[in-house]
Enzyme design. Structure first.
Site, short mmCIF file in Angstrom:
data_model
loop_
_atom_site.label_atom_id
_atom_site.label_comp_id
_atom_site.label_asym_id
_atom_site.label_seq_id
_atom_site.Cartn_x
_atom_site.Cartn_y
_atom_site.Cartn_z
N ASP A 1 -7.42 20.22 -12.93
CA ASP A 1 -7.80 18.90 -13.45
C ASP A 1 -7.49 18.93 -14.94
O ASP A 1 -8.18 19.57 -15.73
CB ASP A 1 -9.29 18.66 -13.18
N LYS B 1 -8.98 8.29 -18.76
CA LYS B 1 -9.25 8.93 -20.05
C LYS B 1 -7.99 8.90 -20.93
O LYS B 1 -7.55 7.82 -21.30
CB LYS B 1 -9.78 10.34 -19.81
N ARG C 1 0.86 -1.21 0.00
CA ARG C 1 0.00 0.00 0.00
C ARG C 1 0.89 1.25 0.00
O ARG C 1 0.62 2.21 -0.70
CB ARG C 1 -0.95 0.01 1.21
N TYR D 1 -16.52 19.01 -13.27
CA TYR D 1 -16.89 17.60 -13.47
C TYR D 1 -17.91 17.20 -12.39
O TYR D 1 -17.70 17.48 -11.19
CB TYR D 1 -15.64 16.73 -13.39
C1 LIG Z 1 -13.77 11.17 -15.62
C2 LIG Z 1 -13.31 12.41 -14.99
C3 LIG Z 1 -13.00 12.45 -13.62
C4 LIG Z 1 -13.22 11.28 -12.70
O1 LIG Z 1 -12.36 10.23 -12.98
P1 LIG Z 1 -12.69 8.68 -12.69
O2 LIG Z 1 -11.46 8.00 -13.17
O3 LIG Z 1 -13.93 8.35 -13.44
O4 LIG Z 1 -12.89 8.56 -11.20
C5 LIG Z 1 -12.52 13.65 -13.10
N1 LIG Z 1 -12.36 14.74 -13.87
C6 LIG Z 1 -12.66 14.74 -15.17
C7 LIG Z 1 -12.48 15.99 -15.97
C8 LIG Z 1 -13.15 13.58 -15.79
O5 LIG Z 1 -13.46 13.59 -17.09
#
Ligand SMILES: *Cc1c(COP(=O)(O)O)cnc(C)c1O
Length: 391
Positions: free
Chosen positions: A169, A194, A45, A97
């Site tokens: 982000d 993504k 961990r 988001y």
């Molecule tokens: C998908 C997404 C998230 C969340 O990510 P997960 O991997 O689904 O937890 C956060 N910020 C943005 C801009 C996203 O597109």
């Protein structure tokens, strides 16, 4: 050295065996020579060599001092909020988001952390809203789903002058197009689900910090809260990120071609794509991004849920699904999918019209993608003409 070369060679060769692929260290613990004497790893961990390789690759990509990888993008965001204390305030982009909105308002509000949402496309709004309680400024640029662009450098200066951290982000742009730390951000988070992963085959997140001091704090939270990325998924994330530059450049090229096609299409009302001259803050996007990414949103002249549903159910290459950033093109209807829990009036006023459709442009040939969208738009127009005739 070119960034592509640097990225590919930031993936370490295994020092023990020479394995050119990073080994998956599928273990829970590491044998110690004497109590407290180990080879840099004690419990998986706290640290794992496969995860550590992914973390150092992304830290270098973003130009940060260190990174920590998490089980999802939201777990990464959660770790950043845990830097705060009761009474602190987050100043966040209003088009945030949905999952981050849910986390901030439905989990952290009850611990006495408040959130103020402002339209950050005008840095002046951030200057007006920031106050001594603001400890974290939260940006996404481009945002989801209307691709709003905010000036990272200008907002970074405002945050710094007011003693707040700036977190960006960077999921939509990816470090291949935009490096927020170089523009003044203290922290960058990603949903590695993504573009970093890039193949729609894992859920992962990562936090990158500008300074070692901040990176150490996030590493402490990663170990203390425990939402770590597994060794298998760390390996898959490394495998995905190696081709980041190639993929994101192609996604961007395809998307620009499709955005221009949509802009001139008679069935379309608005096209949201930062690469179009008409897009709000296109000039800022041009300064802070090297290309404009693979996400496009658009609305129909026939601004109805029915028309949009006909389009999203009539494509064959664009698959109807949430998420984005993979090699296969996806599309979704935010009003009835990702944004369905937001009251209709609030949703519409934030730009998510009834007919808004979001595309995640994949790596297929743009001619095929355009043909696919075009026939779906035609079908929708025909269906709606028929509906009008019947009515
Ligand atoms: C998908 C997404 C998230 C969340 O990510 P997960 O991997 O689904 O937890 C956060 N910020 C943005 C801009 C996203 O597109």
């Amino acid at each position: 050295m070119n960034n592509t070369t640097k990225l590919i060679h930031s993936v370490p060769v295994d020092p023990l065996t020479g394995s050119i692929s990073v080994p998956i260290y599928q273990t829970s613990t590491f044998v110690q020579d004497a109590p407290g004497e180990n080879k840099g790893y004690d419990y998986a961990r706290s640290n794992n060599p496969t995860r550590a390789a992914f973390e150092s690759i992304v830290a270098e990509l973003e130009g940060g001092a260190g990174a920590s990888a998490f089980a999802s993008g939201l777990a990464a965001i959660d770790a950043v909020v845990k830097l705060l204390e009761t009474g602190d305030e987050i100043l966040a982009v209003d088009d945030i988001y949905g999952g981050a909105f849910r986390l901030f308002t439905h989990i952290y509000a009850k611990f006495g952390i408040t959130v103020n949402y402002v339209d950050t496309t005008d840095a002046g709004n951030v200057l007006d809203a920031i106050n001594p309680k603001t400890k974290l400024v939260w940006l996404e640029t481009p945002t989801n789903p209307t691709l709003k662009i905010s000036d990272i450098e200008a907002i970074g200066k405002i945050a710094k002058q007011n003693g707040a951290l700036l977190c960006v982000d960077n999921t939509f742009a990816s470090p291949a197009l935009q490096q927020p730390i170089k523009l003044g951000a203290d922290i960058v988070v990603h949903s590695a689900t993504k573009y970093l992963g890039g193949h729609s085959d894992l859920i992962a997140g990562i936090v990158v910090c500008k300074t070692q001091e901040l990176a150490d704090k996030i590493k402490f939270i990663q170990n203390a809260s425990g939402a770590i990325l597994s060794p298998q998924d760390s390996w898959l994330a490394i495998r995905g990120v190696e081709t980041l530059y190639l993929r994101v450049q192609e996604h961007s090229k395809n998307a620009l071609t499709i955005a221009r096609f949509l802009e001139s299409h008679p069935a379309i009302d608005k096209v949201y794509y930062p690469g179009l001259k008409a897009h709000l803050n296109h000039d800022i996007a041009t300064q802070q991004q090297s290309a404009f990414g693979g996400i496009i949103s658009f609305t129909l002249k026939n601004d109805t849920e029915a028309a949009a549903k006909t389009v999203v159910c009539s494509t064959s290459l664009f698959k109807l699904a949430e998420s984005l950033g993979g090699v296969k093109s996806l599309l979704c209807h935010p009003a009835t999918m990702t944004h369905k829990n937001i009251p209709a009036e609030k949703r519409r006023s934030s730009g998510v019209a009834d007919s808004l459709i979001r595309l995640s442009v994949g790596l297929e040939h743009p001619d095929d993608l355009i043909a696919d969208i075009d026939q779906a738009l035609l079908k929708s127009a025909v269906t709606n003409r028929k509906l009008a005739e019947i009515a």
